[in-house]
Design an enzyme around this catalytic site. Structure first.
Site, PDB file in Angstrom:
ATOM      1  N   CYS A 187      -0.389   1.277  -5.740  1.00 15.24           N
ATOM      2  CA  CYS A 187      -1.442   2.075  -6.368  1.00 15.24           C
ATOM      3  C   CYS A 187      -0.922   3.442  -6.786  1.00 15.24           C
ATOM      4  O   CYS A 187       0.017   3.986  -6.201  1.00 15.24           O
ATOM      5  CB  CYS A 187      -2.620   2.253  -5.411  1.00 15.24           C
ATOM      6  SG  CYS A 187      -3.533   0.724  -5.101  1.00 15.24           S
ATOM      7  N   HIS A 190       0.835  -1.205   0.000  1.00 14.64           N
ATOM      8  CA  HIS A 190       0.000   0.000   0.000  1.00 14.64           C
ATOM      9  C   HIS A 190       0.869   1.254   0.000  1.00 14.64           C
ATOM     10  O   HIS A 190       2.027   1.231   0.409  1.00 14.64           O
ATOM     11  CB  HIS A 190      -0.902   0.030   1.232  1.00 14.64           C
ATOM     12  CG  HIS A 190      -1.997  -1.001   1.202  1.00 14.64           C
ATOM     13  ND1 HIS A 190      -3.000  -0.998   0.262  1.00 14.64           N
ATOM     14  CD2 HIS A 190      -2.247  -2.066   2.024  1.00 14.64           C
ATOM     15  CE1 HIS A 190      -3.826  -2.003   0.491  1.00 14.64           C
ATOM     16  NE2 HIS A 190      -3.388  -2.672   1.547  1.00 14.64           N
TER      17      HIS A 190
END
Length: 291
Positions: free
Chosen positions: A250, A182
């Site tokens: 991401c 993440h």
């Protein structure tokens, strides 16, 4: 025949009685005037229609929804990081406690680098959730170290940090050793992935030793670009001859409409008995001291 005694009032008594009567009648009139004024005000007060009631109700709902959304953002960007950092620190401590080897370089400072030959290929880990290594990235901070866990499901990435794609190579193997993490939540393990510059070193510690990878370049792709995980990234027909490290996360930083991919290639390795590379020796010792 005598009648009832006659009461004779003094002038002062007569004046006092008249004053009380006037006062009482005045209070009564004032009360009536106030009552009439209240009735008139109530009659002129605008009635609250259905539309106005509906707007007020929607406004209250929007305010409530805004508060809930704000609390959710705080939970995502703050609390999940605290929770994940605690879990990751515990995993680092457990790994370091079981790690057998010196926590400082064995070679004298300034001595030429030694060639230890071909690196061992770590055996595959069959149990998702198993922590089998530690990743150090000095570019991300002098104290940066994160657990390396098997699997890329949310139960691994949300808790333990950098997850290994199960179908990709293991550390030391020819091909593509690929991991995911993440950026802004759940520990934000790859928050600074976009700050890497060519030549930056990434160190992977396992029970076999230390693998050093050198960053080459990054790439922004759509989420369906799984070819970045191929043995030779983005080249389905190529046969691998190098040892790659691919990190995925991401993009943009606060979104997930894209993926940012960081490619590195293995430059060196040294066994556990040689101690850690000098660049990460302090952090290796710090993790060990917490065990």
């Amino acid at each position: 025949m005598r009648g009832f005694p006659r009461v004779v009032r003094s002038p002062e008594h007569v004046d006092s009685a008249v004053g009380v009567d006037e006062l009482l009648s005045g209070n009564t009139a004032a009360r009536k005037r106030r009552a009439r004024n209240r009735r008139r005000a109530a009659g002129h007060r605008p009635r609250q229609g259905f539309f106005r009631t509906l707007v007020q109700g929607l406004g209250e709902l929007l305010i409530t929804a805004g508060v809930i959304l704000l609390l959710f953002v705080v939970w995502e960007l703050w609390w999940t990081n605290i929770d994940a950092n605690n879990a990751q620190q515990q995993a680092l401590t457990q790994f370091a406690d079981k790690f057998q080897g010196p926590t400082a370089p064995v070679a004298a400072p300034g001595s030429p680098p030694r060639n230890y030959g071909a690196p061992p290929v770590m055996a595959e880990v069959n149990a998702p959730g198993t922590v089998f290594g530690v990743v150090y990235v000095p570019r991300f901070g002098r104290n940066y170290s994160r657990p390396l866990v098997e699997g890329t499901a949310m139960e691994q990435l949300n808790t333990l940090g950098l997850g290994h794609y199960e179908a990709s190579a293991m550390p030391g193997g020819v091909g593509n050793f690929a991991v995911a993490g993440h950026r802004q939540t759940h520990g934000a393990v790859l928050d600074a992935i976009d700050t890497l510059v060519p030549g930056d070193r990434i160190y992977v510690q396992t029970n076999d030793g230390y693998y050093t990878y050198v960053f080459r370049n990054n790439q922004i792709v759509l989420p369906d670009r799984v070819d970045v995980l191929l043995p030779v990234p983005t080249r389905p027909d190529a046969k691998p001859t190098e040892r790659f490290l691919t990190m995925t996360s991401c993009n943009p930083r606060f979104g997930s409409s894209e993926r940012i991919i960081a490619y590195s290639v293995m430059d060196a390795w040294q066994p556990t008995s040689a101690g850690p590379p000098a660049a990460i020796a302090g952090q290796v010792a710090a993790n060990k001291s917490k065990g």
